[in-house]
Design a protein around this motif. Structure first.
Motif, PDB file in Angstrom:
ATOM      1  N   ASP A   1       0.805  -1.218   0.000  1.00  0.00           N
ATOM      2  CA  ASP A   1       0.000   0.000   0.000  1.00  0.00           C
ATOM      3  C   ASP A   1       0.833   1.261   0.000  1.00  0.00           C
ATOM      4  N   ASP A   2       1.700   1.351   1.001  1.00  0.00           N
ATOM      5  CA  ASP A   2       2.422   2.595   1.187  1.00  0.00           C
ATOM      6  C   ASP A   2       3.374   2.818   0.021  1.00  0.00           C
ATOM      7  N   PRO A   3       3.280   3.945  -0.680  1.00  0.00           N
ATOM      8  CA  PRO A   3       4.050   4.128  -1.910  1.00  0.00           C
ATOM      9  C   PRO A   3       5.564   4.078  -1.706  1.00  0.00           C
ATOM     10  N   ASP A   4       6.044   4.687  -0.620  1.00  0.00           N
ATOM     11  CA  ASP A   4       7.493   4.654  -0.413  1.00  0.00           C
ATOM     12  C   ASP A   4       7.972   3.253  -0.063  1.00  0.00           C
TER      13      ASP A   4
ATOM     14  N   ALA B   1      14.313 -16.729   2.229  1.00  0.00           N
ATOM     15  CA  ALA B   1      14.231 -15.775   3.331  1.00  0.00           C
ATOM     16  C   ALA B   1      14.152 -14.359   2.784  1.00  0.00           C
ATOM     17  N   PHE B   2      14.877 -14.109   1.713  1.00  0.00           N
ATOM     18  CA  PHE B   2      14.803 -12.791   1.082  1.00  0.00           C
ATOM     19  C   PHE B   2      13.383 -12.518   0.583  1.00  0.00           C
ATOM     20  N   GLY B   3      12.831 -13.483  -0.123  1.00  0.00           N
ATOM     21  CA  GLY B   3      11.464 -13.309  -0.615  1.00  0.00           C
ATOM     22  C   GLY B   3      10.485 -13.110   0.529  1.00  0.00           C
ATOM     23  N   ALA B   4      10.657 -13.893   1.597  1.00  0.00           N
ATOM     24  CA  ALA B   4       9.763 -13.772   2.750  1.00  0.00           C
ATOM     25  C   ALA B   4       9.900 -12.394   3.373  1.00  0.00           C
ATOM     26  N   ALA B   5      11.112 -11.855   3.381  1.00  0.00           N
ATOM     27  CA  ALA B   5      11.319 -10.524   3.950  1.00  0.00           C
ATOM     28  C   ALA B   5      10.586  -9.474   3.115  1.00  0.00           C
ATOM     29  N   LEU B   6      10.593  -9.641   1.796  1.00  0.00           N
ATOM     30  CA  LEU B   6       9.896  -8.680   0.937  1.00  0.00           C
ATOM     31  C   LEU B   6       8.398  -8.675   1.209  1.00  0.00           C
ATOM     32  N   THR B   7       7.838  -9.848   1.448  1.00  0.00           N
ATOM     33  CA  THR B   7       6.377  -9.940   1.526  1.00  0.00           C
ATOM     34  C   THR B   7       5.874 -10.002   2.957  1.00  0.00           C
ATOM     35  N   VAL B   8       6.715  -9.677   3.924  1.00  0.00           N
ATOM     36  CA  VAL B   8       6.322  -9.937   5.308  1.00  0.00           C
ATOM     37  C   VAL B   8       5.130  -9.090   5.737  1.00  0.00           C
ATOM     38  N   GLY B   9       4.965  -7.913   5.135  1.00  0.00           N
ATOM     39  CA  GLY B   9       3.851  -7.072   5.556  1.00  0.00           C
ATOM     40  C   GLY B   9       2.527  -7.463   4.942  1.00  0.00           C
ATOM     41  N   ILE B  10       2.556  -8.396   3.985  1.00  0.00           N
ATOM     42  CA  ILE B  10       1.350  -8.690   3.226  1.00  0.00           C
ATOM     43  C   ILE B  10       0.666  -9.908   3.807  1.00  0.00           C
ATOM     44  N   LYS B  11      -0.589  -9.754   4.160  1.00  0.00           N
ATOM     45  CA  LYS B  11      -1.330 -10.859   4.765  1.00  0.00           C
ATOM     46  C   LYS B  11      -1.422 -12.006   3.788  1.00  0.00           C
ATOM     47  N   ARG B  12      -1.103 -13.195   4.257  1.00  0.00           N
ATOM     48  CA  ARG B  12      -1.212 -14.381   3.410  1.00  0.00           C
ATOM     49  C   ARG B  12      -0.590 -14.129   2.050  1.00  0.00           C
ATOM     50  N   GLY B  13       0.611 -13.576   2.057  1.00  0.00           N
ATOM     51  CA  GLY B  13       1.260 -13.282   0.783  1.00  0.00           C
ATOM     52  C   GLY B  13       1.887 -14.512   0.168  1.00  0.00           C
ATOM     53  N   GLY B  14       1.430 -15.696   0.579  1.00  0.00           N
ATOM     54  CA  GLY B  14       2.083 -16.931   0.164  1.00  0.00           C
ATOM     55  C   GLY B  14       2.292 -17.042  -1.334  1.00  0.00           C
TER      56      GLY B  14
END
Ligand code: HEM
Ligand SMILES: Nc1ncnc2c1ncn2[C@@H]1O[C@H](COP(=O)(O)OP(=O)(O)OP(=O)(O)O)[C@@H](O)[C@H]1O
Ligand SMILES: Nc1ncnc2c1ncn2[C@@H]1O[C@H](COP(=O)(O)OP(=O)(O)OP(=O)(O)O)[C@@H](O)[C@H]1O
Ligand SMILES: [Mg+2]
Ligand SMILES: [Mg+2]
Lengths: 218, 242, 208, 56, 218, 208
Positions: free
Chosen positions: B148-151, E143-156
């Protein structure tokens, strides 16, 4: 019920909702297999029906944990269970939404992946037909598995383990339809069996799934 | 005046407003010219028959698909190092364009492969690495959309673009190692002009220039849109808070 | 309309935590449940809501008249405030989304996605959901967590309105809601006695 | 005027057709979204300027 | 750091923690493919190296979202980020734990599945060697991929889409090692390249992953 | 030891929510932050904890001296109470798990898995974690949510002990903690003014 269906579709299409990602996974599987197996056309043509079905199945599998787990975690499932809608209806609607978001697009793009995997020409209509007949079963069986594991945090792998054996008959008949179709042999028997499984699963599993959810909410 | 001035969104909007019509107009002219020349006024190849005409779409699209990724990589680096919003948004704007070019290369290649190699698709290294590039584009775009957040999105996609580029290069070598292919070698190199005769070569160059201009025009236009969208979002949030 | 709870016993994790709880709630009444942490308030409320079976005793009320509000609000982060409420309203076949937002002071936030709300704003949205269920018996588990003083006032007002319209409310809370008319029931005396260890190695009540 | 494409007509024509379709789709989408965003931004800017003035 | 490793392993071995499920998935994939593809020994032998590697890769993939998402959801990641341990160390330890729970067991059971898939005799040692050399890369890239998507709910699924293209070189070289091994050809080149990728990924990706986590926590 | 916050501005979702907040906290002092829902308390605390960058202003304190306690407690449901605490103690290289459990009245629950705790018991465990970080500055976001009156008292006692030992505490809360010696800072006056819309279609501050 319609409100529930609309909401589930809305959630799937919003950011992070996962629409299209099942598709992407299907595509990825179709790309990875040749990378692992090697590029020869003849080998690929031989294994194409099986790989396509296994790929569709895995793509379906990976999105199953969204069916109930999100609603469980944020408390919606508690609230749905105490709402006027029967829990069986909730299960059926959610399985339908899952199919619309996963199974249907999978069916539609499968022919393109058939090209990548060198599927022989006569196989294409049967590929689409078998997926159309089989993927609803995948969704509803998956909803049942998701209902069983709904209380378990990140139970994704346990879910796979439970659901995959249940997918075996669908997989076998589905792949058989495509293989026979590709060879130009009669496909009536396997496709009838496949449709039978789907019809049975659709009729019975929502009740089992609703029972499982009730137990898990206790 | 330093080039970073253009990283100021306001300055960029002014300059691009001036440049966009020219770039767009030029690209239309060159593209139409090149394609008409290629389609109507070139002879058939003695081996490939009329299918050579596909080259005027296939090769420029393939080249630009790769170059678009390179541009995104540069823009991501600029964003991560100097934090100029325009470059992050330009990378975002370029991705769908690159993806479309990748599709064009894949589709025209497949249509060309059917008569030439007798198959729509073969796991030739070049084709395969193109398919992988397509996946990189899809992942990149999906990540932009998921955050969501653009930055935050700009940072994450920037990191992904850099790491992805390294792996894309690795994949290219891996794929080469994995299979020897059917696909044409480089025939457009300047020192080996004789590979493709002038009749085909000249319109091809025009088409390539046309594609480059089209890419520039599209990226300019889409970056302007992204900047506006970003501002719109900021204003709306402000309004809601008030 | 009435909610009659008679001699109910509830269990958590296979262990009876409360027993012999009885009370009666009629139209327009509210009951506040109190008791130290871990006494079994949440368990009791979930049992009344029908989410888990009671170990003993009876609950009597009109079917589908109860609305449960838990710690988790059942909000979807990617939907806006209005969309979240509209969904629950549609599920219960009720109108009044705008009215609910107005009552819980959410109108200004109506197009904000739930993910972008602060803790207290989220909670207000969770409480607004109660208004669109159209059900008379509200069963609430610590409804005012994270709310500031003004919002607690607001909610107390909404609650009074609900009671005045013939509703009922059963509220577990540690905080004073300023709802003086509500009766208070302290659950501490109903704490279940520890079951005696089965004598003679019998298995018959080891599962209690 | 139409060049003789021979037995490869399908491949060539569909290549041109598909490519042009993709390009037109991309350009069309970009322009439409550009217009839409521009319009929305103008609306919001106008609105916010208005409220600012009325505030004082 | 050791405390973190111990905790992660402890969590994995507790109920619902997911240990063994990666393995089970690997097993299931190896069973499903013959079901889909058909039982001929020669075909299976040919595709065995590829299928085994693709299976290992998918098994790894499915457990990736546990690496950070659970810690993110319950707030542990915030607390770890403010703890005395550098975030790079946290990433490295978590990738190591993931490998111990997933990659290592996979490597150890792979020969058994090789039998199921009719892998030719000389391939076995290379199967184990290539998995041992390659799975650490899978964990750290994951782990890198998981770090990228960690904020996304159920980003599996998004996670899969991001990670799979990054897995391509590992997959190709890994499968190539096994294929060459099975044919009795020299495997030195691919196994060196494979190890090179692993070493590079181990050295660099923890930094990228830590940066991504910092961005996501903001 | 001191925590000095000077003229800090914090942003959430790309929008500055608080600005010009300054305060100073020395050994043994506590400061309670107040303000209506959504004013930006959580955002301020996260910024101080170093989880997000400040938009402006400075924060001065000894490195690694701050311990953040959020809404989410960072507890693992499958680990027992003692295991959870031991983990955080090991991460911070500190002893005193037993002591922390004793102080927060958790000793009886030490071998209970966190999943089987009630809301208030969980919260107590989350607060016990603070004791095993060995850090002087506690930054707490609504620490007493779900706690009953007795537990609030207990926590206030623990807090006093921490302050007496030279610690500091910064607490955002809507509830009265009974901590009379603490200063109170109301954040409402620091709400960020709406930035003016850039005139003439300029884009330079569209990204504020
Ligand atoms: C889906 C399939 C195909 C893909 C993805 C593909 C991709 C590419 C790529 C990436 C390039 C390189 C452009 C550059 O970097 O300069 C290229 C060039 C070229 N392709 Fe294809 N191609 C495909 C099929 C074919 C087929 C079937 C033919 C003809 C039989 C063909 C003929 C050519 C030619 C002649 C060039 C120009 C070579 C050069 O000058 O570098 N391609 N293609
Ligand atoms: N899954 C479980 N298994 C076993 N025991 C449990 C489980 N969940 C909770 N308990 C225990 O059951 C008792 C009742 O818990 P409950 O959540 O109902 O308490 P509560 O009154 O709501 O407390 P609080 O005020 O802290 O929310 C507590 O002692 C708790 O430790
Ligand atoms: N992700 C986000 N994007 C945009 N705005 C947000 C986001 N999260 C919170 N906000 C807004 O930022 C403001 C500050 O939120 P914050 O959580 O700091 O408030 P708070 O003071 O902690 O409130 P509460 O007492 O309700 O917890 C709120 O107005 C909220 O709506
Ligand atoms: Mg409770
Ligand atoms: Mg807050």
């Amino acid at each position: 019920m319609i409100a529930l269906l609309t909401r589930d579709l809305q959630l799937a299409f919003r950011a992070g909702g996962g629409f299209g990602l099942g598709l992407a996974f299907f595509l990825l599987a179709a790309v990875l297999v040749p990378l692992g197996v090697g590029p020869e056309g003849a080998t690929l043509a031989k294994i194409a029906p099986g790989i396509l079905w296994v790929g569709a199945l895995l793509a379906c599998l990976l999105s199953l944990d969204r069916i109930f787990a999100l609603d469980f975690e944020d408390g919606s499932l508690d609230l749905l269970a105490t709402s006027p809608i029967p829990l069986e209806g909730v299960v059926a609607v959610k399985a339908l939404a899952h199919w619309l978001v996963t199974g249907l697009p999978l069916t539609l793009v499968a022919p393109v992946l058939g090209v990548l995997l060198n599927l022989p020409g006569p196989g294409y209509p049967w590929l689409v037909a078998s997926l159309a007949a089989g993927t609803p079963a995948l969704s509803v069986i998956g909803a049942f598995g998701a209902a069983l594991t709904v209380g378990i945090k990140r139970g994704g792998l346990l879910l796979s383990l439970l659901v995959l054996p249940l997918y075996v008959p669908t997989l076998i008949f589905g792949a058989e339809v495509v293989r026979r179709g590709a060879m130009g042999v009669d496909v009536a028997v396997p496709i009838l069996l496949l449709s039978g499984i789907t019809a049975g699963a659709l009729a019975l599993l929502p009740f089992a799934a609703a029972a499982a959810i009730r137990v898990n909410l206790r | 005046m330093s080039i970073w001035e253009y990283a100021n969104p306001k300055k960029f909007m002014q300059t691009s407003a001036w440049a966009l019509p020219w770039v767009a107009g030029l690209s239309v002219v060159t593209l139409v010219m090149g394609l008409i020349w290629g389609f109507f006024f070139t002879p058939d190849d003695y081996k490939q028959g009329s299918t050579v005409k596909i080259i005027y779409l296939h090769v420029p699209a393939a080249m630009m698909a790769i170059n678009a990724w390179v541009m995104m990589l540069l823009a991501s680096l600029i964003w991560l190092i100097r934090r100029h919003h325009v470059s992050a948004l330009a990378a975002k704007a370029a991705a769908p364009v690159g993806l479309t070019f990748t599709f064009i290369a894949l589709v025209t290649g497949a249509l060309w492969g059917q008569p030439m190699w007798g198959t729509w698709w073969a796991w030739d290294p070049r084709l395969t690495s193109f398919l992988i590039l397509c996946l990189f584009y899809l992942g990149y775009i999906a990540l932009w959309q998921a955050v969501d957040d653009p930055d935050t999105a700009a940072d994450l996609t920037g990191v992904l673009c850099i790491v992805g580029s390294v792996f894309a290069v690795l994949s290219r070598y891996a794929v080469n190692f994995w299979n020897q292919g059917l696909h044409q070698g480089a025939s457009l190199s300047l020192d080996k002009e004789e590979n493709v005769s002038d009749v085909f070569w000249l319109p091809l160059v025009v088409c390539i220039v046309g594609f480059i201009l089209m890419f520039l025009a599209l990226v300019l236009m889409r970056t302007r849109t992204e900047i506006r969208a970003r501002r719109l979002q900021a204003l709306l949030t402000r309004e809601r808070i008030a | 309309m009435e909610l009659v709870v008679a001699d109910i016993a509830v269990a958590r994790g296979g262990l009876t935590v409360l027993e012999g709880v009885s009370f009666r709630l009629s139209s327009g009444q509210a009951l506040v449940l109190r008791g130290p942490n871990g006494v079994g308030k949440t368990t009791l409320l979930r049992t009344l809501a029908g989410l888990q079976p009671a170990v003993g005793g009876t609950v009597n009320m009109a079917p589908e008249s109860l609305c449960y509000g838990a710690h988790a609000d059942g909000l979807k982060a990617v939907l806006t405030v209005a969309e979240n409420l509209r969904f629950w309203a549609a599920i219960h076949g009720v109108d009044g989304v705008d009215d609910a937002m107005a009552q819980m002071n959410l109108t200004a936030l109506r197009d904000r996605r739930a993910a972008n709300l602060s803790a207290g704003q989220k909670r207000r949205l969770g409480l607004a959901r109660l208004l669109v269920t159209g059900r008379p018996i509200w069963v609430l588990d610590e409804p005012t967590v994270s709310l500031d003083a003004a919002s607690v006032q607001l909610f107390a007002g909404v609650l009074r309105g609900h009671l005045a319209a013939g509703g009922m409310a059963l509220i577990a809370t540690h905080i004073d809601l300023g709802l003086d008319e509500a009766a208070v029931l302290d659950l501490s005396p109903f704490k279940a006695a520890l079951p005696k260890v089965a004598r003679g190695g019998g298995f018959d009540e080891a599962f209690a | 005027m139409m060049p003789e494409l021979g037995k490869y007509a399908f491949a060539v024509l569909s290549s041109y057709g598909a490519s042009l379709a993709l390009i037109v789709a991309l350009v069309g989408w970009s322009i439409l979204r550009g217009r839409q965003v521009k319009r929305q931004l103008a609306e919001v800017e106008a609105r916010q300027k208005g409220t600012e003035r009325s505030d004082g």
